[in-house]
Write an enzyme that holds these catalytic residues in place. Structure first.
Site, PDB file in Angstrom:
ATOM      1  N   HIS A 195       0.858  -1.179   0.000  1.00  0.00           N
ATOM      2  CA  HIS A 195       0.000   0.000   0.000  1.00  0.00           C
ATOM      3  C   HIS A 195       0.898   1.234   0.000  1.00  0.00           C
ATOM      4  CE1 HIS A 195      -2.836  -2.864   1.982  1.00  0.00           C
ATOM      5  NE2 HIS A 195      -3.784  -2.124   1.437  1.00  0.00           N
ATOM      6  N   ASP A 250       2.102   2.092   3.454  1.00  0.00           N
ATOM      7  CA  ASP A 250       3.061   1.140   4.014  1.00  0.00           C
ATOM      8  C   ASP A 250       4.476   1.589   3.690  1.00  0.00           C
ATOM      9  OD1 ASP A 250       0.866  -0.538   4.477  1.00  0.00           O
ATOM     10  OD2 ASP A 250       1.134  -1.518   2.540  1.00  0.00           O
TER      11      ASP A 250
END
EC number: 5.3.1.5
Length: 440
Positions: A104, A107
């Site tokens: 993501h 992340d």
């Protein structure tokens, strides 16, 4: 901050040693270069390590805080932490010798005070990823944007009642899609996040579905504009975080994609744990996606049969996996997709090398299951009985019915003819279940 000089105890990539070896970590079944149906096992399974659970999850649960105490979780400059996390991530990829990873946007890089700052952070980390990928084996299976954690998305992103939040989400997705394209990702995932509702008392279902359809159409349009060749993937999930998600299961997603004319560009990323939450088996969801032509990729994990939420444990159930892989092999296997470990080590597994042991154990379980599936395909163990069961539809009368050459009256007249008395045949379920057990 600086990355730890040595985070994992291991030095060399995990190797295949055979099923009788005693040392750990080691692969006992996953021989990546073994040829199966003309392809290397690595090319069949296409393993990917997910960035979020492996590097970002702190080990907390609703009743307790973090247990892992990763160095890059402990304060300091956010971009320095992100770079340190990337160093450890690529070391993990090297030790596991995996061909892919997934992430993501948040992340990989910290959110900034504005979308512009968040996008700048993401592109800076993407520069680092490019440098690391140039010297590494690992490639990007897919990227995605986190449209569910921030409080602005508490009522959804694409389905939000505020068009300005819809617009913010569009900016976030454009950045993540363009970074995925720059890093030569094979797919791009739109995870539903909070695209659903908590109560119908404040929800306009038709409006929200139309918004979601428009949002995905915009993503598809931009995919073509920038020349991204991979499919857009959406991930069926029935609940969590909302009570009811609009991407409930494979059948629901197919109906949605058909309604909004998205079937040509959008496929499904299916997860075992989500299938269970929807009241289905993993086998069912994969088989249905294959039958409907929307199979794309798999998040490979498992749920706990005694718990009613998404536990995201590493996949270890060989019989379950064998049936899924048998379904895939019969349909040709992955094209752009792969097996993404959307899985978390348990919060008591606090040693860094527990990450390695978890992935190795699950990779071995998948390899063992895949080899069993290939043996079943080679022997026709399940395909031959299936062909026999439906053999009548391959005959002239069956073909005529499906080909539109028989009317309802034609069929009714035939059914009324003297001596027409078809009898049922055994489904042989117990025999087939025992047959599967010979292979797994």
């Amino acid at each position: 901050m600086n990355a730890p000089a040595k985070f994992f105890d291991a030095d060399a990539p995990v190797a295949f040693v055979g099923k009788d070896a005693a040392q750990a970590p080691a692969f006992r079944w996953y021989d990546k270069d073994r040829l199966v149906h003309g392809r290397r096992l690595e090319d069949h399974l296409r393993f990917a390590v997910c960035y979020w659970h492996s590097l970002c999850w702190p080990g907390g649960d609703p009743f307790g805080g973090e247990t892992f105490l990763r160095p890059w979780h402990q304060g300091g400059d956010a971009m320095a932490q992100a770079r340190a996390k990337a160093d450890v991530a690529f070391e993990l990829f090297r030790l596991l010798d995996v061909p892919f990873f997934t992430f993501h946007d948040v992340d990989a890089a910290p959110e900034g005070a504005s979308l512009a700052e968040s996008v700048a952070n993401l592109n800076a980390i993407a520069d680092l990823f490019e440098q690391k990928m140039a010297a590494a084996k690992v490639r990007l299976l897919w990227g995605t944007a986190n449209l569910f954690t921030h409080r602005r998305y508490m009522a959804g992103a694409a389905t939000n009642p505020d068009p300005e939040i819809f617009t913010y989400a569009a900016g976030q997705v454009r950045a993540a899609l363009e970074v995925t394209h720059r890093l030569r990702g094979r797919n791009y995932v739109l995870w539903g996040g909070r695209e659903g509702y908590e109560t119908l008392l404040n929800t306009d279902l038709k409006r929200e579905l139309d918004q979601l359809g428009r949002f995905i159409s915009l993503v598809v349009e931009h995919k073509h504009k920038i020349g991204f060749k991979g499919p857009i993937l959406i991930e069926p999930k029935p609940k969590e975080p909302t009570k009811h998600q609009y991407d409930f299961d494979v059948a629901t997603c197919y109906g949605f994609l058909e309604r909004y004319d998205l079937l040509n560009d959008v496929k499904l990323n299916i997860e075992q744990n989500h299938a269970i939450l929807a009241g289905h088996s993993f086998h069912h969801e994969v088989a249905l996606a294959e039958a409907l032509g929307v199979f794309g990729s798999l998040d490979i994990n498992r749920g706990d049969d005694l718990l009613g939420w998404d536990t995201d444990q590493f996949a270890m159930n060989v019989p379950e996996l064998a049936l899924v892989f048998h379904e895939m092999l019969n349909r040709g296997g992955f094209t752009s997709g792969g097996l993404n470990f959307d899985a978390k080590i348990r919060r008591q597994s606090i040693d860094p090398d527990d990450l390695i042991h978890a992935h190795v154990g699950s990779m071995d379980a998948c390899a063992r299951a895949f080899l069993a599936a290939a043996d079943m395909v080679d022997a026709g163990a399940l395909t031959a009985p299936l062909t026999e069961r439906y053999q009548g539809w391959a005959g002239p009368e069956g073909r005529a019915i499906l080909g539109g050459q028989r009317s309802l009256a034609d069929l009714a007249d035939r059914a009324l003819a003297p001596g027409f008395d078809p009898q049922p045949r055994s489904g042989r379920q117990e025999y087939l279940e025992s047959l599967v057990n010979r292979y797994v």
